[in-house]
Design a protein around this motif. Structure first.
Motif, PDB file in Angstrom:
ATOM      1  N   ALA A  87       4.199  15.600 -10.622  1.00 50.30           N
ATOM      2  CA  ALA A  87       4.815  14.328 -11.013  1.00 50.30           C
ATOM      3  C   ALA A  87       4.434  13.205 -10.044  1.00 50.30           C
ATOM      4  O   ALA A  87       4.089  12.098 -10.462  1.00 50.30           O
ATOM      5  N   THR A  88       4.466  13.494  -8.747  1.00 54.38           N
ATOM      6  CA  THR A  88       4.089  12.477  -7.748  1.00 54.38           C
ATOM      7  C   THR A  88       2.613  12.132  -7.873  1.00 54.38           C
ATOM      8  O   THR A  88       2.216  10.964  -7.799  1.00 54.38           O
ATOM      9  N   ASP A  89       1.801  13.150  -8.064  1.00 56.34           N
ATOM     10  CA  ASP A  89       0.366  12.963  -8.273  1.00 56.34           C
ATOM     11  C   ASP A  89       0.140  11.988  -9.433  1.00 56.34           C
ATOM     12  O   ASP A  89      -0.592  10.994  -9.308  1.00 56.34           O
ATOM     13  N   ALA A  90       0.803  12.230 -10.550  1.00 54.53           N
ATOM     14  CA  ALA A  90       0.622  11.386 -11.738  1.00 54.53           C
ATOM     15  C   ALA A  90       1.096   9.956 -11.475  1.00 54.53           C
ATOM     16  O   ALA A  90       0.429   8.992 -11.853  1.00 54.53           O
ATOM     17  N   ARG A  91       2.272   9.834 -10.820  1.00 56.28           N
ATOM     18  CA  ARG A  91       2.803   8.499 -10.505  1.00 56.28           C
ATOM     19  C   ARG A  91       1.861   7.738  -9.591  1.00 56.28           C
ATOM     20  O   ARG A  91       1.582   6.566  -9.791  1.00 56.28           O
ATOM     21  N   LEU A  92       1.374   8.420  -8.579  1.00 60.80           N
ATOM     22  CA  LEU A  92       0.484   7.787  -7.604  1.00 60.80           C
ATOM     23  C   LEU A  92      -0.778   7.272  -8.288  1.00 60.80           C
ATOM     24  O   LEU A  92      -1.197   6.138  -8.085  1.00 60.80           O
ATOM     25  N   ARG A  93      -1.377   8.107  -9.117  1.00 61.13           N
ATOM     26  CA  ARG A  93      -2.634   7.694  -9.734  1.00 61.13           C
ATOM     27  C   ARG A  93      -2.435   6.602 -10.778  1.00 61.13           C
ATOM     28  O   ARG A  93      -3.298   5.755 -10.960  1.00 61.13           O
ATOM     29  N   ARG A  94      -1.271   6.581 -11.433  1.00 60.64           N
ATOM     30  CA  ARG A  94      -0.963   5.470 -12.340  1.00 60.64           C
ATOM     31  C   ARG A  94      -0.851   4.164 -11.555  1.00 60.64           C
ATOM     32  O   ARG A  94      -1.419   3.139 -11.944  1.00 60.64           O
TER      33      ARG A  94
ATOM     34  N   PHE B  20     -13.271   3.800  -3.716  1.00 62.21           N
ATOM     35  CA  PHE B  20     -12.392   4.802  -3.097  1.00 62.21           C
ATOM     36  C   PHE B  20     -13.016   6.186  -3.260  1.00 62.21           C
ATOM     37  O   PHE B  20     -13.430   6.552  -4.361  1.00 62.21           O
ATOM     38  N   LEU B  21     -13.035   6.930  -2.185  1.00 57.35           N
ATOM     39  CA  LEU B  21     -13.444   8.333  -2.257  1.00 57.35           C
ATOM     40  C   LEU B  21     -12.240   9.177  -1.878  1.00 57.35           C
ATOM     41  O   LEU B  21     -11.724   9.060  -0.766  1.00 57.35           O
ATOM     42  N   PHE B  22     -11.770   9.981  -2.796  1.00 59.48           N
ATOM     43  CA  PHE B  22     -10.615  10.834  -2.549  1.00 59.48           C
ATOM     44  C   PHE B  22     -11.072  12.288  -2.558  1.00 59.48           C
ATOM     45  O   PHE B  22     -11.472  12.809  -3.598  1.00 59.48           O
ATOM     46  N   ASP B  23     -11.020  12.929  -1.398  1.00 60.09           N
ATOM     47  CA  ASP B  23     -11.457  14.317  -1.329  1.00 60.09           C
ATOM     48  C   ASP B  23     -10.244  15.233  -1.392  1.00 60.09           C
ATOM     49  O   ASP B  23      -9.626  15.528  -0.371  1.00 60.09           O
ATOM     50  N   ASP B  24      -9.928  15.671  -2.581  1.00 60.87           N
ATOM     51  CA  ASP B  24      -8.811  16.596  -2.765  1.00 60.87           C
ATOM     52  C   ASP B  24      -7.510  15.993  -2.216  1.00 60.87           C
ATOM     53  O   ASP B  24      -6.671  16.699  -1.669  1.00 60.87           O
ATOM     54  N   SER B  25      -7.381  14.676  -2.390  1.00 54.92           N
ATOM     55  CA  SER B  25      -6.304  13.944  -1.707  1.00 54.92           C
ATOM     56  C   SER B  25      -4.943  14.117  -2.352  1.00 54.92           C
ATOM     57  O   SER B  25      -3.946  13.624  -1.841  1.00 54.92           O
ATOM     58  N   PHE B  26      -4.908  14.759  -3.495  1.00 54.42           N
ATOM     59  CA  PHE B  26      -3.654  14.852  -4.237  1.00 54.42           C
ATOM     60  C   PHE B  26      -3.136  16.284  -4.287  1.00 54.42           C
ATOM     61  O   PHE B  26      -2.152  16.574  -4.943  1.00 54.42           O
TER      62      PHE B  26
ATOM     63  N   ALA C 146       0.838  -1.209   0.000  1.00 59.53           N
ATOM     64  CA  ALA C 146       0.000   0.000   0.000  1.00 59.53           C
ATOM     65  C   ALA C 146       0.872   1.258   0.000  1.00 59.53           C
ATOM     66  O   ALA C 146       0.598   2.221  -0.717  1.00 59.53           O
ATOM     67  N   LEU C 147       1.947   1.234   0.786  1.00 61.16           N
ATOM     68  CA  LEU C 147       2.853   2.384   0.833  1.00 61.16           C
ATOM     69  C   LEU C 147       3.499   2.609  -0.530  1.00 61.16           C
ATOM     70  O   LEU C 147       3.695   3.755  -0.959  1.00 61.16           O
ATOM     71  N   THR C 148       3.832   1.520  -1.206  1.00 58.28           N
ATOM     72  CA  THR C 148       4.461   1.636  -2.526  1.00 58.28           C
ATOM     73  C   THR C 148       3.506   2.298  -3.518  1.00 58.28           C
ATOM     74  O   THR C 148       3.891   3.236  -4.227  1.00 58.28           O
ATOM     75  N   VAL C 149       2.271   1.836  -3.557  1.00 57.27           N
ATOM     76  CA  VAL C 149       1.292   2.439  -4.459  1.00 57.27           C
ATOM     77  C   VAL C 149       1.083   3.911  -4.106  1.00 57.27           C
ATOM     78  O   VAL C 149       0.998   4.774  -4.978  1.00 57.27           O
ATOM     79  N   ALA C 150       1.038   4.217  -2.823  1.00 56.50           N
ATOM     80  CA  ALA C 150       0.774   5.587  -2.360  1.00 56.50           C
ATOM     81  C   ALA C 150       2.011   6.480  -2.457  1.00 56.50           C
ATOM     82  O   ALA C 150       1.970   7.640  -2.032  1.00 56.50           O
TER      83      ALA C 150
END
Ligand code: TTP
Ligand code: MG
Length: 242
Positions: free
Chosen positions: A178-185, A166-172, A117-121
């Protein structure tokens, strides 16, 4: 009914207890397993309030919120928490170890599941770099981690529970682009069958959603893909340009 994480809002209206004016009016949409639905709109539009109705932090005044075809008001709390994980807009960490924080929704998770989970996040590196790793202490209120680290730990905590929705409220918002894009991929690869509902302010966070709902003053004023909305929605264009 198969428990796949199908979400439907049917003509939902909602006002906060004691308030007269509705915060949400006649909201209808569906979010299917495997899909990402994004919600965008100016501050106070009702995005957080909309998300809150699925885990029943509040109940709709009229209309129905359905999870796998069943009104959430007819489900046990445990049936909802097993299927739905919300990462709140102001994510909170408990004072205690990182491990304690990650296991909150699923005490029996293995260390391997926590690291996964930490890796994905995108949080594995900074946890690994800490002297005590998973055992590192989080101070009261999470003050000894940055806002972006706190967001990522809270996303990891949601991942550990392996929800259908999953509900993400402005979580990114506190992550760099770049981190945002990596995380969501990574999230997409890990949770290909999950239903993802994501509130986002940044266009790059929501542009690849299957459907974007444009919320204004508690109503869905426009909907479509990024490309469609650029053509058809002046509200969306204003948000994109701001
Ligand atoms: P929100 O649903 O919090 O609006 P938002 O999430 O779109 O805004 P932001 O981008 O800033 O996160 O609020 C909608 C309206 O509901 C707003 O007038 C404030 C009100 N409200 C309450 O009265 N009580 C509450 O607990 C919340 C969350 C909002
Ligand atoms: Mg909000």
């Amino acid at each position: 009914v198969k428990k796949t994480g199908h979400v439907e809002f049917r003509n939902v209206s909602f006002a906060y207890p004691g308030a007269e004016a509705p915060v949400l009016s006649d909201i209808s949409f569906t979010a299917e397993p495997g899909q990402t639905v994004a919600i965008i709109g100016s501050t106070g539009a009702g995005k957080t309030s909309l998300l809150a109705l699925l885990p029943r932090l509040y109940d709709a005044a009229s209309g129905e919120v359905l999870l796998d075809g069943v009104p959430v008001t007819k489900l046990d709390r445990s049936e909802i928490t097993q299927r739905v994980a919300m990462v709140p807009q102001r994510p909170y960490l408990f004072s205690g170890s990182i491990e304690h924080n990650l296991r909150f929704g699923r005490p029996e998770a293995t260390d391997e599941q926590l690291w996964d989970a930490l890796t994905v996040a995108q949080a594995a590196d900074f946890v690994r770099e800490k002297k005590n790793g998973l055992g590192s202490r989080i101070a009261q209120g999470g003050t000894n981690v940055s806002g972006g680290q706190r967001q990522r730990l809270c996303i990891a905590r949601a991942l550990v529970t392996e929800p259908k929705v999953f509900l993400f409220d402005d979580s990114f918002s506190a992550l760099d682009v770049a981190t945002d894009a990596r995380l969501r991929r990574a999230l997409k690869a890990k949770t290909a069958d999950a239903t993802v509902i994501i509130v986002g302010q940044r266009v790059s966070t929501i542009a690849d959603a299957d459907q974007i709902l444009v919320l204004d003053n508690g109503r869905i004023v426009d909907r479509g893909t990024h490309e469609e909305l650029l053509e058809t929605s002046s509200t969306y264009q204003e948000i994109v340009e701001s």
